[in-house]
Design an enzyme around this catalytic site. Sequence first.
Site, PDB file in Angstrom:
ATOM      1  N   HIS A 365       0.815  -1.212   0.000  1.00 50.10           N
ATOM      2  CA  HIS A 365       0.000   0.000   0.000  1.00 50.10           C
ATOM      3  C   HIS A 365       0.852   1.266   0.000  1.00 50.10           C
ATOM      4  O   HIS A 365       0.433   2.300  -0.498  1.00 50.10           O
ATOM      5  CB  HIS A 365      -1.033  -0.056   1.119  1.00 50.10           C
ATOM      6  CG  HIS A 365      -2.119  -1.037   0.785  1.00 50.10           C
ATOM      7  ND1 HIS A 365      -2.190  -2.289   1.344  1.00 50.10           N
ATOM      8  CD2 HIS A 365      -3.101  -0.973  -0.136  1.00 50.10           C
ATOM      9  CE1 HIS A 365      -3.208  -2.936   0.795  1.00 50.10           C
ATOM     10  NE2 HIS A 365      -3.778  -2.170  -0.102  1.00 50.10           N
ATOM     11  N   ARG A 473     -11.077   2.822  -2.149  1.00 49.91           N
ATOM     12  CA  ARG A 473     -10.816   1.894  -1.038  1.00 49.91           C
ATOM     13  C   ARG A 473     -11.366   2.541   0.233  1.00 49.91           C
ATOM     14  O   ARG A 473     -10.827   3.542   0.692  1.00 49.91           O
ATOM     15  CB  ARG A 473      -9.312   1.665  -0.880  1.00 49.91           C
ATOM     16  CG  ARG A 473      -8.654   0.932  -2.043  1.00 49.91           C
ATOM     17  CD  ARG A 473      -7.163   0.760  -1.768  1.00 49.91           C
ATOM     18  NE  ARG A 473      -6.530  -0.176  -2.669  1.00 49.91           N
ATOM     19  CZ  ARG A 473      -5.889   0.170  -3.783  1.00 49.91           C
ATOM     20  NH1 ARG A 473      -5.814   1.436  -4.143  1.00 49.91           N
ATOM     21  NH2 ARG A 473      -5.320  -0.760  -4.535  1.00 49.91           N
ATOM     22  N   ARG A 509     -15.860   0.570  -2.797  1.00 51.92           N
ATOM     23  CA  ARG A 509     -15.676  -0.842  -2.441  1.00 51.92           C
ATOM     24  C   ARG A 509     -16.008  -1.033  -0.965  1.00 51.92           C
ATOM     25  O   ARG A 509     -15.623  -0.207  -0.137  1.00 51.92           O
ATOM     26  CB  ARG A 509     -14.232  -1.262  -2.717  1.00 51.92           C
ATOM     27  CG  ARG A 509     -14.005  -2.738  -2.499  1.00 51.92           C
ATOM     28  CD  ARG A 509     -12.620  -3.156  -2.887  1.00 51.92           C
ATOM     29  NE  ARG A 509     -11.616  -2.630  -1.975  1.00 51.92           N
ATOM     30  CZ  ARG A 509     -10.309  -2.795  -2.126  1.00 51.92           C
ATOM     31  NH1 ARG A 509      -9.860  -3.458  -3.188  1.00 51.92           N
ATOM     32  NH2 ARG A 509      -9.457  -2.303  -1.261  1.00 51.92           N
ATOM     33  N   GLU A 607     -10.067 -11.391  -7.618  1.00 57.29           N
ATOM     34  CA  GLU A 607      -8.711 -11.296  -7.077  1.00 57.29           C
ATOM     35  C   GLU A 607      -8.295 -12.563  -6.345  1.00 57.29           C
ATOM     36  O   GLU A 607      -7.228 -12.632  -5.745  1.00 57.29           O
ATOM     37  CB  GLU A 607      -8.571 -10.064  -6.166  1.00 57.29           C
ATOM     38  CG  GLU A 607      -9.637  -9.891  -5.126  1.00 57.29           C
ATOM     39  CD  GLU A 607      -9.485  -8.584  -4.336  1.00 57.29           C
ATOM     40  OE1 GLU A 607      -8.460  -7.892  -4.472  1.00 57.29           O
ATOM     41  OE2 GLU A 607     -10.403  -8.263  -3.561  1.00 57.29           O
ATOM     42  N   ASN A 630      -3.344  -6.908  -7.812  1.00 58.80           N
ATOM     43  CA  ASN A 630      -2.389  -7.007  -6.689  1.00 58.80           C
ATOM     44  C   ASN A 630      -2.604  -8.323  -5.945  1.00 58.80           C
ATOM     45  O   ASN A 630      -1.663  -9.057  -5.655  1.00 58.80           O
ATOM     46  CB  ASN A 630      -2.579  -5.856  -5.698  1.00 58.80           C
ATOM     47  CG  ASN A 630      -2.479  -4.511  -6.364  1.00 58.80           C
ATOM     48  OD1 ASN A 630      -1.889  -4.399  -7.433  1.00 58.80           O
ATOM     49  ND2 ASN A 630      -3.061  -3.488  -5.765  1.00 58.80           N
ATOM     50  N   ASP A 631      -3.858  -8.591  -5.631  1.00 62.47           N
ATOM     51  CA  ASP A 631      -4.127  -9.834  -4.915  1.00 62.47           C
ATOM     52  C   ASP A 631      -4.175 -11.024  -5.858  1.00 62.47           C
ATOM     53  O   ASP A 631      -3.722 -12.102  -5.508  1.00 62.47           O
ATOM     54  CB  ASP A 631      -5.447  -9.720  -4.143  1.00 62.47           C
ATOM     55  CG  ASP A 631      -5.236  -8.973  -2.843  1.00 62.47           C
ATOM     56  OD1 ASP A 631      -4.251  -9.289  -2.141  1.00 62.47           O
ATOM     57  OD2 ASP A 631      -6.027  -8.068  -2.522  1.00 62.47           O
ATOM     58  N   ARG A 641       2.515 -10.133  -1.556  1.00 63.95           N
ATOM     59  CA  ARG A 641       2.708  -8.852  -2.255  1.00 63.95           C
ATOM     60  C   ARG A 641       3.570  -7.875  -1.474  1.00 63.95           C
ATOM     61  O   ARG A 641       4.050  -6.894  -2.011  1.00 63.95           O
ATOM     62  CB  ARG A 641       1.343  -8.214  -2.579  1.00 63.95           C
ATOM     63  CG  ARG A 641       0.524  -7.909  -1.354  1.00 63.95           C
ATOM     64  CD  ARG A 641      -0.927  -7.593  -1.714  1.00 63.95           C
ATOM     65  NE  ARG A 641      -1.144  -6.164  -1.871  1.00 63.95           N
ATOM     66  CZ  ARG A 641      -2.335  -5.628  -2.097  1.00 63.95           C
ATOM     67  NH1 ARG A 641      -3.403  -6.407  -2.205  1.00 63.95           N
ATOM     68  NH2 ARG A 641      -2.473  -4.342  -2.223  1.00 63.95           N
ATOM     69  N   CYS A 678      -8.316  -2.992 -11.902  1.00 66.81           N
ATOM     70  CA  CYS A 678      -8.048  -1.916 -10.953  1.00 66.81           C
ATOM     71  C   CYS A 678      -6.803  -2.125 -10.091  1.00 66.81           C
ATOM     72  O   CYS A 678      -6.501  -1.306  -9.246  1.00 66.81           O
ATOM     73  CB  CYS A 678      -9.255  -1.654 -10.061  1.00 66.81           C
ATOM     74  SG  CYS A 678      -9.608  -2.971  -8.919  1.00 66.81           S
TER      75      CYS A 678
END
Length: 758
Positions: A365, A473, A509, A607, A630-631, A641, A678
Amino acid sequence: MTSYTLNTIHKIVKSIDRSTDLSSALNNLVQGIHDALNVDVCSLYLSDNTTDMNILMATYGLNQDAVGTVEIPYSEGLVGLVTQTGETVNIENAPTHPRFKYIPEAGEDPFFSFLGVPINHHGEHLAVLVIQEESTRRFGDQEIAFMTTLATMISGNIAFAKARGLLEDLLSGTKTSGQFKGIPGAPGITIGEGVVLYNPVDLSSVPNRYTANPEKEETRFRSAIQKAVTELQNISQLYENKLPEADRLLFDAYALIASDKELLKATIERIHEGNWAPGALKETIEEYAGQFENMDNEYMRERANDMRDIGNRILGYLQAEAESDRDYPDKVILVGENLSPLDLSKVPGNKLAGIVSGHGSGYSHLAILAHALNIPAVLGFFGQIPMSKLDGNKLIIDGYSGQLIVAPSETELEAYGETIDSETELLKDLADLNDKPAETPDGYRIKLYTNMGLLTRVRHLIDVATEGIGLYRTELPFMVKDNFPSEEEQCTIYRQVIEAYAPRPVTLRTLDAGGDKVLPYFKIKEPNPFLGWRGIRVTLDHPEIMLGQLRAMLRASEGFENLKILLPMISSTSELDRSIRFIHRAHEQVRDEGLEIKFPQIGAMIEVPSAVYQINQIAKRVDFVSVGTNDLIQYLLAIDRNNELVAKLFDPLHPAVLKALSDIAKAAKKYDKHLSICGEAAGDPLLAILLIALSVDSLSLSAGDLLRIKSVIRSFNYEDAVKLWKKVQKFDNSEPTRLLLTRELEDRGLGGLTRAGK
Ligand code: PEP
Ligand code: MG
């Protein structure tokens, strides 16, 4: 291996840890091995992979004058044989071996038996450890086991000591131009001054820093000591009826150590030599702790930890004022062992020019935020270099290649200055694209949205023309508070965004807590947080949180028609069905309250690999799907990650990732559902070419990536992208894909977007 042997090894490792420079670290090592095995000679050769030379850096038993002067090419000698084969070499009569090389100045003549063991660290060869004896004998299994275990256990320490040695040479001017390789965090190049943000109450990460005002530092230090002593005495009183006296004595003992006159005197002396109070305290505590650690009695050795605990307490009191007093240079390169997204806001105004973090990877992040702020970042240096030493030094960071350059030479400053100029040019060119559509020359249009939420300030910092918010987020409003935000508070925050972007879509989300996003008031203790209670799993188990959030989202959209709701971490259809039922329930509730609210579009994050395998069943149930690369990459390739050790394996162009994306795209097309990407990989210019070919409808990007990706889209015909995709599908690994796509970018004058060659 006996516990006696392991103890000996631990002792040697600690003696390296404690040493203050490279040469004493290596001397402690060879001396420790000699003491443990009682061999005639023990030497360490550092391997310089830039010159292919092994350099004698420390020895017990050979000629001391040879240290630092004997250099043997990898292609010569038995030491070179160890380097070249990466294997242990055990020979009873070394001079008769064809690879033996006689080096007169080393004084090796009397020694016949030879054992050489390689020291490797994360796939890189670092050094060779050698023992020798006068007798002609093969070293035995026990000795080999000892040396091999030691070599693996000290590899991290040697890498660290080697980097520290280089760093010290650079900072003292003995050497110029030193580069350290980390992991690219966010693109861009920057030159600035290192400012170390040390971890709260962690003495070991405190930098030494020059103070021009020792009197003030002394006063601060005396007051911190006073507060720590009072605190420790209070703890003892607090436990008066709860702990037996013998146990309470521990706190009294702590208080006594904290008020020790010697500790006070030694630290104040250091302050008056010019070190600021936290740095002086660290040096004194380390000196004391080192003395305890050297003792043979185990009980006394443990006291070293007490010393550090006490040091941390005193530091806690020093720290509060220290950072607020700080004068920041104009171009701050923020350095920290484990910087968090919130740390970035500690640097005032627009002084933040770059980021260097010990932990983290390109998909953590911190990196996502750096991207959004358009600030170059390099990560993953933990255990590689002593980060605290970077404080106050000139640094260059190259966020494309992950390179950190310490105390750069004039030539480097000039060369990087030129690159920065051409990058500024490129960004200026990109700025011209701001109000042009993201459309291929043959007319294929992709919507470009931005990701939001890690920092609400972002929108004001980066003025890019976005077509909407593709991923908001919602974790941050939850993370920065001491309790769950109320429905009302959430409603206000969401409405600001919905209103600001209307009629453009805003995709909110639902809470994706867990993994590395910890809510301070809702701590989940799990051995594997990323495989644990995370995202939708948490909110489905807590209808009150889920419904409260959904109601806040819906109420926030009153009078607008642009709300989309996205569900994170969906791994089964039943999770999706239950979540959709919650959205309906929340909608009925707010309607029953008399609010006119349009039913939102619902999307599922793809994801988790199970969602890829069930993409048809998922696509049928929702209005849109959004791929969280990412996931998805983390779970598909089994790569944490956030783990810098495996960061270079995190590969958006891996054929398995491309196959997953292609399957998702086929399902979206079949069920005529909007497909968005995304994750951070959507901002990778190479992957973007392939995403055109997969006919994605939208990309949701960090604001800093938006114009770069727009320039890619505007440079590739859809038909050409499809041709490239066909070629890429034939490759069974990502290397040829990367080469091919990089060449295509370069052919269109867009090489600067990746600087793959750097
Ligand atoms: C992702 O996983 O790609 C994603 C967009 O979500 P986050 O980074 O918040 O986990
Ligand atoms: Mg995710």
